[in-house]
Design an enzyme around this catalytic site. Structure first.
Site, mmCIF file in Angstrom:
data_model
loop_
_atom_site.group_PDB
_atom_site.id
_atom_site.type_symbol
_atom_site.label_atom_id
_atom_site.label_comp_id
_atom_site.label_asym_id
_atom_site.label_seq_id
_atom_site.Cartn_x
_atom_site.Cartn_y
_atom_site.Cartn_z
ATOM 1 N N CYS A 54 14.229 45.361 54.066
ATOM 2 C CA CYS A 54 12.958 45.974 54.198
ATOM 3 C C CYS A 54 12.242 46.729 52.865
ATOM 4 C CB CYS A 54 12.921 46.778 55.293
ATOM 5 S SG CYS A 54 14.335 48.378 54.711
ATOM 6 N N CYS A 102 14.460 49.667 51.605
ATOM 7 C CA CYS A 102 15.493 48.891 50.706
ATOM 8 C C CYS A 102 15.141 48.771 49.269
ATOM 9 C CB CYS A 102 16.238 47.663 51.198
ATOM 10 S SG CYS A 102 16.529 47.699 53.018
ATOM 11 N N ASP A 131 59.266 25.436 29.081
ATOM 12 C CA ASP A 131 59.798 25.930 30.319
ATOM 13 C C ASP A 131 59.839 24.639 31.251
ATOM 14 O OD1 ASP A 131 60.400 27.390 32.556
ATOM 15 O OD2 ASP A 131 58.309 27.257 33.075
ATOM 16 N N ASP A 171 53.982 28.385 32.073
ATOM 17 C CA ASP A 171 52.744 28.445 32.956
ATOM 18 C C ASP A 171 51.793 29.689 32.723
ATOM 19 O OD1 ASP A 171 54.464 30.287 33.865
ATOM 20 O OD2 ASP A 171 54.570 29.225 35.866
ATOM 21 N N ASP A 193 56.077 33.406 32.520
ATOM 22 C CA ASP A 193 56.552 33.127 31.290
ATOM 23 C C ASP A 193 55.982 34.020 30.414
ATOM 24 O OD1 ASP A 193 58.127 31.045 32.281
ATOM 25 O OD2 ASP A 193 56.463 29.543 31.704
#
Lengths: 799, 126
Positions: free
Chosen positions: A29, A32, A485, A686, A690
């Protein structure tokens, strides 16, 4: 006039205002709207704020020195409404645009000035000939300058036949005309050299402009005296030569060099520019039932967006419905389109190829993948490589040292010519000193490393390798050992069923055994269980629900499915229940030898099948490791798996060394141990599990999934899970280091060789002396050559 | 050697001495203390024109400081400012103000330079 506007009017004279549009959600409104507007106006630094209820946004003019867009967002949120910036890190985009605009303007300006002063220089040269001829009658001195000698021997006779009228003009008229023309060129085309030189001088510092200003300024003043009071020179036995054409030529050549340099420098950021340009400006959002085109800034989290074939994905999100193949090559370097279906992530800036899909916006603004990449690239391009230290030190003292050298050159020439009884010591000393000032080029040293870093990081981004800065680039070039890895790096990180072996003489169909097993596993949360469930579903088997279920840690699981007692696990589990595993033991051992994890299945106390699960090796891993070997790199694999599995994978991919049974924190110790053996170690992982090992390694490389860009611990982010990009990163770094070394060598060598030649060290032995004009040509192209050498990295083919 | 020669030598020596003194030994440009800005964060405006003015700024260690670079020229030499310690490199549009916020973590001197390391300035955190 509102209070805000009044404030704005008063302030406007002293601040630079910026404008931003922020989507605001939740306003229903006019009250607001007023509420949000008041909150924004109360913020210090806000010049003007207007909130639009219909458009659901706030338009704010603010002083960026006082308040940031983030402050504004916070202010709106504090009122209870939602606000979010959708345009990815606008500052990076705006900055790139501003830089491009400045570079284009600079180039156009320099080009115009270079062309005009070049034409003037040629004319000045032509009209200086008759002047020189007339001066030569006044005083005959030896011509020592090879350029002038060439001019007198070849150009003058030709000119005398082509433009005989020029030789009939009064020399005084000619020299005064040249004076005026030269002054005009200096004031227009060369103005910035003098203005900037003076500004630096006031700060007790000196740069390239100082050298040009002093060099051309001295030549000009000398010429003016020779023009106004030639008698003074003649009475001292010196020809009243003028250097007007030299001044104009020097300015023209240096401007030309600067123009080329500006053009080449703008090319070094081409990769960043093309990334910035990936950002689409609008999105087709589904509002109510309609599809509405809205600016990308007003897209909000959760909005459903429609993307048709051939269109760019506007923001990051997750597919809700539809299927398509998306071209992500611009962000990940992956050349083939990636197929996407509901639940898959799409990245803003990528291109939709085949189908239409709807997706829900997830990350916006500066959190988006594209914005993160742009930010990372920008930071990387701004970082310095350690190799630059020496160049920095030299640049800092370079110009004053050259000024001193020019003075010393003058003194040495003057005194030695005079003592030897030579003629015109002043003229020769002067020409040599000016040549020293003009030939010296500090720019090449300053450009040697940063341009290479710019081009290399851009090239990396094209390959899907984000290098976080000059230091990472430099260290990556020195790597001797690559530690991988296993899970998610060498292998896909997603276990799948590789073998399903029914036991001999079981009274059930193989599919039925599988169905019962998968139903049991569907209650389990073990990663291996998931692979069995997927395997069964892919076969179209309908699973049942377990009526009782129990996991036995480290051994397996048991339960009841459709009235059948099922047990799945290792030999120990079945042995405890007195189930004989011998019929399948040889198969199990053989599978284990091949790096797979076997599991026995018993139905109602009878051994029924053997299922083997393995994390498959990525297709590209083998080739990638072979490439690393061919580059002279040692490859080590770390894994928490057992020795058997690890060995099998190492054998299959050609990895040199395996360290199995490593706990997550053991990876750091292993990297340290390798570093202790004088190896320069790159760790590839990753980026999540790691992180400590990545940080410990000399170069940490995080293998992203295309969406995790901001891996803190990594020096290099690999945008796609392809191990070949590791080799590419190392290769690129090595080549870049070569380029940097070549550039630095050239920049130093140029000055170390050029300055003494200009000073005349070769004159006693070889009679070689450089004219200031030749010196300016050499100087103009030394920095261009450095930038061009860096640009060669763009075209390097990295397989 | 004639008296003219000696004169030239003397003048040359003086010139070299002056160059070295002017560029290497002269006190560096003004020192300035960052003062609290309207947002509460200490700020200082640095004019960029052939150099940084002020070139030395006293700041508090551990607290953020806002540096407003006001670039009053188009010379490409000063188009970027680099803070190697903070990993910051920013483009400074000509005739505009560019704000950079940094937080010196501890007491010490943090240099900043132009993109080619020819112009120098520093933050002195105390």
């Amino acid at each position: 006039m509102t209070a805000t506007q009044e404030r704005a009017a008063g302030k406007r004279t002293q601040i630079t205002a910026e404008h931003i549009r922020i989507p605001v959600s939740g306003m229903t409104c006019a009250a607001c709207q007023a509420h949000v507007q008041k909150a924004l106006e109360k913020q210090p630094g806000v010049v003007d704020a207007s909130v639009n209820l219909m458009m659901q946004n706030a338009s704010v003019t603010f002083d960026p020195a006082v308040v940031t867009p983030d402050n504004l967002i916070q202010a709106i949120r504090s009122t209870g409404y939602g606000a979010e910036l959708a345009s990815p890190d606008q500052s990076a985009f705006d900055e790139q645009e501003a830089r491009d605009r400045a570079q284009t303007e600079e180039f156009n300006d320099l080009r115009l000035k270079a062309i005009v002063s070049g034409v003037v220089a040629v004319l000045a040269m032509i009209f200086s000939m008759p002047l020189m001829a007339s001066n030569a009658h006044a005083i005959t001195g030896p011509v020592t300058d090879p350029f002038m000698l060439w001019v007198m021997l070849h150009l003058t006779p030709a000119l005398e036949t082509i433009t005989p009228w020029a030789y009939r003009i009064d020399p005084r008229v000619l020299s005064y005309t040249l004076l005026l023309v030269t002054a005009a060129v200096m004031a227009w085309a060369g103005r910035h050299f003098y203005v900037r030189a003076w500004a630096s001088f006031r700060h007790h510092s000196a740069d390239m402009n100082t050298l040009i200003a002093v060099g051309t300024g001295a030549a000009f003043v000398y010429s003016v005296i020779a023009t106004v009071a030639p008698g003074f020179f003649i009475s001292h036995g010196v020809s009243p030569d003028v250097y007007y054409e030299a001044v104009v030529f020097i300015i023209a050549l240096i401007l030309m060099g600067n123009a080329f340099e500006a053009r080449a420098k703008s090319r070094t950021s081409a990769a960043l520019r093309s990334l910035v340009n990936l950002q689409p400006t609008s999105a087709r959002v589904v509002r109510e039932t309609e599809e509405v085109d809205v600016p990308v800034e007003s897209v909000q989290r959760g909005d459903v967006i429609v993307v048709r074939p051939g269109e760019r994905v506007p923001v990051d999100g997750e597919i809700v419905s539809g299927e398509s193949a998306v071209d992500e090559s611009m962000l990940t370097g992956e050349s083939l389109p990636v197929s996407k279906k509901a639940g898959d992530r799409v990245i803003g800036g990528t291109i939709n190829r085949t189908g239409t899909f709807r997706y829900s916006a997830t990350t916006l603004g500066s959190d988006s993948v594209l914005a993160q990449i742009v930010r990372l690239m920008r930071d990387a391009q701004g970082s310095r490589a350690p190799i630059q230290k020496l160049a920095d030190t030299v640049s800092g003292i370079f110009v004053p040292v050259v000024l001193s050298l020019a003075v010393i050159t003058f003194v040495v020439w003057f005194v030695s010519v005079d003592v030897a009884g030579g003629s015109a010591p002043m003229v020769r000393a002067f020409a040599a000193a000016v040549a020293v000032l003009i030939i010296a080029c500090p720019c090449a040293m300053g450009l040697a490393v940063p341009t290479a870093v710019m081009v290399a990081t851009g090239k990396g981004a094209e390959l899907g390798v984000l290098i976080k800065g000059g230091e990472a680039l430099q260290r990556a070039g020195d790597i001797t050992t690559i530690v991988l890895d296993k899970t998610g790096t060498v292998t896909a990180g997603k276990p799948t069923v590789t073998d399903f072996v029914p036991a001999p003489s079981v009274g059930r169909a193989a599919d039925d055994v599988l169905r019962i097993l998968a139903s049991l596993e569907s209650s389990s949360e073990h990663p291996l269980a998931d692979s069995i469930v997927r395997y069964a579903k892919d076969r179209g088997l309908a699973l049942s629900v377990a009526t009782s279920f129990k996991t036995i840690a480290g051994r397996g699981a048991m339960g009841v499915i459709d009235g059948v007692a099922v047990m799945a696990g290792n030999k120990a589990l079945l042995g405890e229940h007195a189930i004989d595993t011998t019929p399948l033991e040889s198969s199990a051992d053989e599978l284990a030898m091949r790096g797979r994890t076997p599991m026995y299945v018993a139905l109602d106390g009878v051994l029924s099948a053997l299922v083997a699960v393995a994390d498959p090796i990525k297709e590209t891993s083998r080739e990638a490791i072979a490439r690393m070997h061919s580059m002279g790199l040692e490859v080590v694999m770390l894994t928490g798996d057992n020795e058997h599995t690890a060995r099998a994978i190492a054998n299959e991919t050609g990895i040199d060394r395996v360290v199995a049974g490593v706990l997550p924190d053991g990876k750091v110790t292993e990297v340290k141990r390798l570093q202790g053996e004088n190896r320069i170690v790159a760790m590839v992982g990753d980026g999540i599990n790691d992180a400590p090992a990545l940080a410990q390694a000399d170069v940490g490389m995080a293998m992203g999934t295309g969406t995790d860009v901001a891996v803190e611990a990594a020096d290099v982010v690999l945008m796609r899970g392809d191990l070949r990009t590791v080799a590419q990163a190392v290769e690129l770094s090595r080549r870049t280091m070569n380029t940097m070394k070549q550039n630095l060598f050239w920049a130093f060598a140029y000055n170390v060789i050029g300055i003494p030649i200009a000073a005349g060290v070769l004159y006693p032995a070889f009679g070689i002396l450089l004219s200031p004009i030749l010196a300016s040509a050499a100087m103009a192209f030394s920095s261009v050559s450095v930038v061009s050498n860096s640009l060669r990295l763009r075209g390097v083919r990295i397989a | 050697m004639t008296s003219t020669d000696w004169l030239v030598i003397a003048a040359g020596a003086t010139a070299v001495a002056w160059v070295c003194r002017y560029f290497f030994l002269a006190p560096r440009a003004a020192v300035s203390v960052a003062t609290s800005g309207s947002s509460g964060i200490p700020e200082v405006t640095i004019t960029v024109k052939g150099g940084y003015d002020p070139a030395q700024i006293r700041v508090k260690a551990g607290l953020p400081v806002r540096l407003i670079f006001d670039r009053q020229e188009t010379s490409s030499c000063s188009e970027e400012v680099v803070f190697p310690d903070f990993g910051v490199k920013r483009f400074l549009p000509a005739f505009e103000k560019t704000t950079i916020e940094v937080t010196p973590p501890r007491v010490g001197k943090y240099g900043f330079t132009c993109g080619m390391s020819m112009l120098h300035g520093s933050l002195v955190a105390e």
